[in-house]
Design a protein around this motif. Structure first.
Motif, PDB file in Angstrom:
ATOM      1  N   ARG A 134      -5.428  -7.830  -0.204  1.00 36.54           N
ATOM      2  CA  ARG A 134      -6.206  -8.754  -1.035  1.00 36.54           C
ATOM      3  C   ARG A 134      -6.194  -8.300  -2.492  1.00 36.54           C
ATOM      4  O   ARG A 134      -6.097  -9.127  -3.407  1.00 36.54           O
ATOM      5  N   LYS A 135      -6.309  -6.989  -2.728  1.00 39.71           N
ATOM      6  CA  LYS A 135      -6.260  -6.468  -4.097  1.00 39.71           C
ATOM      7  C   LYS A 135      -4.902  -6.749  -4.737  1.00 39.71           C
ATOM      8  O   LYS A 135      -4.814  -7.131  -5.905  1.00 39.71           O
ATOM      9  N   VAL A 136      -3.841  -6.547  -3.952  1.00 33.72           N
ATOM     10  CA  VAL A 136      -2.496  -6.808  -4.468  1.00 33.72           C
ATOM     11  C   VAL A 136      -2.379  -8.270  -4.889  1.00 33.72           C
ATOM     12  O   VAL A 136      -1.862  -8.577  -5.973  1.00 33.72           O
ATOM     13  N   ARG A 137      -2.851  -9.166  -4.045  1.00 38.72           N
ATOM     14  CA  ARG A 137      -2.767 -10.591  -4.341  1.00 38.72           C
ATOM     15  C   ARG A 137      -3.579 -10.939  -5.583  1.00 38.72           C
ATOM     16  O   ARG A 137      -3.129 -11.717  -6.443  1.00 38.72           O
TER      17      ARG A 137
ATOM     18  N   VAL B  39      -3.368   0.529 -12.661  1.00 38.06           N
ATOM     19  CA  VAL B  39      -2.673  -0.368 -11.741  1.00 38.06           C
ATOM     20  C   VAL B  39      -2.467  -1.739 -12.381  1.00 38.06           C
ATOM     21  O   VAL B  39      -1.382  -2.328 -12.291  1.00 38.06           O
ATOM     22  N   GLU B  40      -3.486  -2.273 -13.048  1.00 40.40           N
ATOM     23  CA  GLU B  40      -3.365  -3.592 -13.665  1.00 40.40           C
ATOM     24  C   GLU B  40      -2.314  -3.597 -14.777  1.00 40.40           C
ATOM     25  O   GLU B  40      -1.521  -4.535 -14.893  1.00 40.40           O
ATOM     26  N   VAL B  41      -2.327  -2.561 -15.604  1.00 38.29           N
ATOM     27  CA  VAL B  41      -1.359  -2.489 -16.700  1.00 38.29           C
ATOM     28  C   VAL B  41       0.061  -2.369 -16.147  1.00 38.29           C
ATOM     29  O   VAL B  41       0.989  -3.025 -16.628  1.00 38.29           O
ATOM     30  N   CYS B  42       0.235  -1.537 -15.121  1.00 35.91           N
ATOM     31  CA  CYS B  42       1.564  -1.396 -14.514  1.00 35.91           C
ATOM     32  C   CYS B  42       2.023  -2.720 -13.902  1.00 35.91           C
ATOM     33  O   CYS B  42       3.210  -3.066 -13.959  1.00 35.91           O
ATOM     34  N   SER B  43       1.094  -3.468 -13.313  1.00 35.33           N
ATOM     35  CA  SER B  43       1.433  -4.767 -12.758  1.00 35.33           C
ATOM     36  C   SER B  43       1.922  -5.707 -13.844  1.00 35.33           C
ATOM     37  O   SER B  43       2.931  -6.408 -13.675  1.00 35.33           O
ATOM     38  N   LEU B  44       1.231  -5.740 -14.968  1.00 39.60           N
ATOM     39  CA  LEU B  44       1.639  -6.590 -16.084  1.00 39.60           C
ATOM     40  C   LEU B  44       3.042  -6.236 -16.557  1.00 39.60           C
ATOM     41  O   LEU B  44       3.892  -7.111 -16.770  1.00 39.60           O
ATOM     42  N   LEU B  45       3.316  -4.958 -16.707  1.00 42.06           N
ATOM     43  CA  LEU B  45       4.633  -4.513 -17.169  1.00 42.06           C
ATOM     44  C   LEU B  45       5.714  -4.814 -16.130  1.00 42.06           C
ATOM     45  O   LEU B  45       6.829  -5.232 -16.478  1.00 42.06           O
ATOM     46  N   ALA B  46       5.386  -4.617 -14.863  1.00 41.65           N
ATOM     47  CA  ALA B  46       6.374  -4.845 -13.800  1.00 41.65           C
ATOM     48  C   ALA B  46       6.752  -6.315 -13.694  1.00 41.65           C
ATOM     49  O   ALA B  46       7.934  -6.660 -13.575  1.00 41.65           O
TER      50      ALA B  46
ATOM     51  N   PRO C   2      12.613   3.897  -5.830  1.00 40.00           N
ATOM     52  CA  PRO C   2      13.796   3.630  -6.654  1.00 40.00           C
ATOM     53  C   PRO C   2      13.720   2.261  -7.331  1.00 40.00           C
ATOM     54  O   PRO C   2      13.168   1.312  -6.766  1.00 40.00           O
ATOM     55  N   PRO C   3      14.247   2.150  -8.543  1.00 41.33           N
ATOM     56  CA  PRO C   3      14.191   0.877  -9.262  1.00 41.33           C
ATOM     57  C   PRO C   3      15.010  -0.220  -8.606  1.00 41.33           C
ATOM     58  O   PRO C   3      16.166  -0.007  -8.228  1.00 41.33           O
ATOM     59  N   ARG C   4      14.394  -1.375  -8.467  1.00 43.30           N
ATOM     60  CA  ARG C   4      15.042  -2.564  -7.930  1.00 43.30           C
ATOM     61  C   ARG C   4      14.473  -3.797  -8.612  1.00 43.30           C
ATOM     62  O   ARG C   4      13.497  -3.717  -9.361  1.00 43.30           O
ATOM     63  N   LYS C   5      15.067  -4.950  -8.299  1.00 42.66           N
ATOM     64  CA  LYS C   5      14.627  -6.212  -8.879  1.00 42.66           C
ATOM     65  C   LYS C   5      13.770  -6.992  -7.882  1.00 42.66           C
ATOM     66  O   LYS C   5      13.744  -6.696  -6.688  1.00 42.66           O
ATOM     67  N   GLY C   6      13.102  -8.028  -8.412  1.00 43.91           N
ATOM     68  CA  GLY C   6      12.488  -9.022  -7.558  1.00 43.91           C
ATOM     69  C   GLY C   6      11.004  -8.885  -7.328  1.00 43.91           C
ATOM     70  O   GLY C   6      10.428  -7.801  -7.413  1.00 43.91           O
ATOM     71  N   ARG C   7      10.381 -10.018  -7.006  1.00 47.62           N
ATOM     72  CA  ARG C   7       8.936 -10.074  -6.779  1.00 47.62           C
ATOM     73  C   ARG C   7       8.528  -9.219  -5.589  1.00 47.62           C
ATOM     74  O   ARG C   7       7.514  -8.509  -5.655  1.00 47.62           O
ATOM     75  N   ARG C   8       9.274  -9.284  -4.495  1.00 44.79           N
ATOM     76  CA  ARG C   8       8.900  -8.506  -3.314  1.00 44.79           C
ATOM     77  C   ARG C   8       8.877  -7.015  -3.620  1.00 44.79           C
ATOM     78  O   ARG C   8       8.008  -6.286  -3.128  1.00 44.79           O
ATOM     79  N   HIS C   9       9.810  -6.581  -4.441  1.00 48.31           N
ATOM     80  CA  HIS C   9       9.845  -5.164  -4.801  1.00 48.31           C
ATOM     81  C   HIS C   9       8.635  -4.798  -5.659  1.00 48.31           C
ATOM     82  O   HIS C   9       8.017  -3.746  -5.453  1.00 48.31           O
TER      83      HIS C   9
ATOM     84  N   LEU D  27       5.731  -6.206  -5.637  1.00 45.17           N
ATOM     85  CA  LEU D  27       4.567  -6.164  -4.750  1.00 45.17           C
ATOM     86  C   LEU D  27       4.526  -4.854  -3.962  1.00 45.17           C
ATOM     87  O   LEU D  27       3.449  -4.302  -3.708  1.00 45.17           O
ATOM     88  N   ARG D  28       5.698  -4.343  -3.602  1.00 42.51           N
ATOM     89  CA  ARG D  28       5.732  -3.036  -2.933  1.00 42.51           C
ATOM     90  C   ARG D  28       5.228  -1.942  -3.874  1.00 42.51           C
ATOM     91  O   ARG D  28       4.458  -1.060  -3.472  1.00 42.51           O
ATOM     92  N   VAL D  29       5.657  -2.010  -5.139  1.00 45.98           N
ATOM     93  CA  VAL D  29       5.206  -1.025  -6.136  1.00 45.98           C
ATOM     94  C   VAL D  29       3.682  -1.059  -6.260  1.00 45.98           C
ATOM     95  O   VAL D  29       3.018  -0.008  -6.291  1.00 45.98           O
ATOM     96  N   LEU D  30       3.104  -2.254  -6.309  1.00 43.38           N
ATOM     97  CA  LEU D  30       1.652  -2.375  -6.400  1.00 43.38           C
ATOM     98  C   LEU D  30       0.971  -1.813  -5.154  1.00 43.38           C
ATOM     99  O   LEU D  30      -0.052  -1.124  -5.247  1.00 43.38           O
ATOM    100  N   ARG D  31       1.511  -2.132  -3.995  1.00 42.69           N
ATOM    101  CA  ARG D  31       0.917  -1.606  -2.762  1.00 42.69           C
ATOM    102  C   ARG D  31       0.954  -0.088  -2.743  1.00 42.69           C
ATOM    103  O   ARG D  31      -0.014   0.561  -2.309  1.00 42.69           O
ATOM    104  N   GLU D  32       2.049   0.500  -3.201  1.00 40.32           N
ATOM    105  CA  GLU D  32       2.146   1.960  -3.214  1.00 40.32           C
ATOM    106  C   GLU D  32       1.077   2.563  -4.124  1.00 40.32           C
ATOM    107  O   GLU D  32       0.452   3.573  -3.773  1.00 40.32           O
ATOM    108  N   MET D  33       0.853   1.943  -5.279  1.00 38.37           N
ATOM    109  CA  MET D  33      -0.149   2.478  -6.201  1.00 38.37           C
ATOM    110  C   MET D  33      -1.561   2.345  -5.627  1.00 38.37           C
ATOM    111  O   MET D  33      -2.394   3.251  -5.782  1.00 38.37           O
ATOM    112  N   LEU D  34      -1.844   1.243  -4.972  1.00 40.71           N
ATOM    113  CA  LEU D  34      -3.186   1.011  -4.444  1.00 40.71           C
ATOM    114  C   LEU D  34      -3.457   1.783  -3.155  1.00 40.71           C
ATOM    115  O   LEU D  34      -4.587   2.222  -2.903  1.00 40.71           O
ATOM    116  N   TYR D  35      -2.440   1.964  -2.337  1.00 41.38           N
ATOM    117  CA  TYR D  35      -2.606   2.551  -1.006  1.00 41.38           C
ATOM    118  C   TYR D  35      -2.432   4.069  -1.004  1.00 41.38           C
ATOM    119  O   TYR D  35      -2.866   4.749  -0.074  1.00 41.38           O
ATOM    120  N   HIS D  36      -1.832   4.583  -2.061  1.00 40.98           N
ATOM    121  CA  HIS D  36      -1.498   6.009  -2.077  1.00 40.98           C
ATOM    122  C   HIS D  36      -2.758   6.879  -2.116  1.00 40.98           C
ATOM    123  O   HIS D  36      -3.683   6.640  -2.896  1.00 40.98           O
TER     124      HIS D  36
END
Length: 291
Positions: free
Chosen positions: A8-11, A103-110, A134-141, A143-152
């Motif tokens: 929910r936070k990621v969304r 997390v919010e700032v990183c989301s904006l940049l990503a 590792p760096p990749r493209k796309g929305r799904r990636h 979202l994974r980056v955000l989940r890692e930051m929030l869940y870690h």
């Protein structure tokens, strides 16, 4: 299984930051970073009006006819997010903690990066490198980056930015735009910053709450260092103590600024108690004028 609360936070963060990207921020990112890399494309004969600085003297000597080098903009960048998850990120005196702002700032940049077809990678660090995506493209990636930051769940409590920068230099060989999100209260990191800065374009996003250098007059208070656990009872009604506390915070900030200047690293100051979009846009606008 990732908890539903994290999803929910990621969304929520995605909705907020993607809206900012679409409305106001993407153009600022694009104007500063897109096309900064230049790749050699071909050699052709010199035409009237060509910049003589682009003449390829080796080809000219071999053919007997002036030739110039043609370059094209590198259309794909790599954006790396280096995020400090040490215990000091759990500090905050208003509506959110320093870690939440990161997390919010990183989301904006990503989301700005993927809108411009760039790759995004992540390094989470404390007193050690805790996670590498590792760096990749796309929305799904993203979202994974955000989940890692929030869940870690951080393993370390203190900060060693130098170790994270050394890891970056080893693992990311191609030039990248690197946003370091931290309060920069760390073991010495100037040498590693200088080495990484020679290859990468580094921007320091310094997240500090004003109460880390400014105390209200509210009498006796127990202060605890989040990273070391050290506790101290102080009298905040003492004007001299408050002045000394503020002076110490300003000295630390000034020392960091000197380090950034020597390494030619841009710095943006962000605070959990203030909107973050304005200082970011001001930075991009000022940097755009320098290009």
């Amino acid at each position: 299984m990732i908890p539903r609360e994290i999803l929910r936070k990621v969304r929520r963060i995605e909705i907020t930051t993607r809206g900012l990207v679409d409305q106001v921020f993407s153009g600022e990112y694009h104007s500063v970073f897109k096309g900064r890399g230049i790749n050699f494309a071909e050699v052709r004969e010199y035409d009237y009006g060509d910049d003589i600085r682009t003449i390829d003297w080796n080809v000219t000597a071999r053919t007997g006819t002036p030739h110039v080098k043609i370059f094209e903009e590198e259309r794909e960048l790599t954006v790396m997010l280096l995020v400090d998850v040490s215990a000091s990120g759990d500090f905050g005196t208003r509506e959110r903690m320093k870690g939440d702002l990161a997390v919010e700032v990183c989301s904006l940049l990503a989301f700005s990066a993927i809108k411009n077809n760039d790759k995004v990678g992540l390094i989470i660090f404390s007193d050690r490198v805790e996670k590498f995506v590792p760096p990749r493209k796309g929305r799904r990636h993203v979202l994974r980056v955000l989940r890692e930051m929030l869940y870690h769940e951080p393993a370390g409590r203190t900060t060693d930015l130098g170790a994270a920068l050394e890891y970056l230099s080893r693992i990311i060989r191609r030039r990248a735009v690197v946003f370091v999100v931290s309060d920069f209260v760390s073991k010495p990191f100037e040498k590693a910053l200088g080495v990484a800065g020679r290859r990468h374009d580094i921007v320091a996003l310094r997240v500090r709450d004003r109460r880390e250098s400014e105390l209200p007059s509210i009498g006796l208070v127990e202060l605890e260092d989040a990273e070391t656990g050290e506790r101290l009872v102080v009298d905040t009604s003492n004007r001299d103590f408050r002045a000394a506390f503020a002076s110490r915070g300003e000295e630390a900030r000034a020392g960091q600024d000197r380090t950034f200047r020597r390494s030619k690293v841009d710095v943006v100051d962000l605070s959990p108690g203030r909107p973050y979009l304005r200082p970011l846009m001001r930075f991009f606008e000022e940097r755009g004028r320098r290009i």
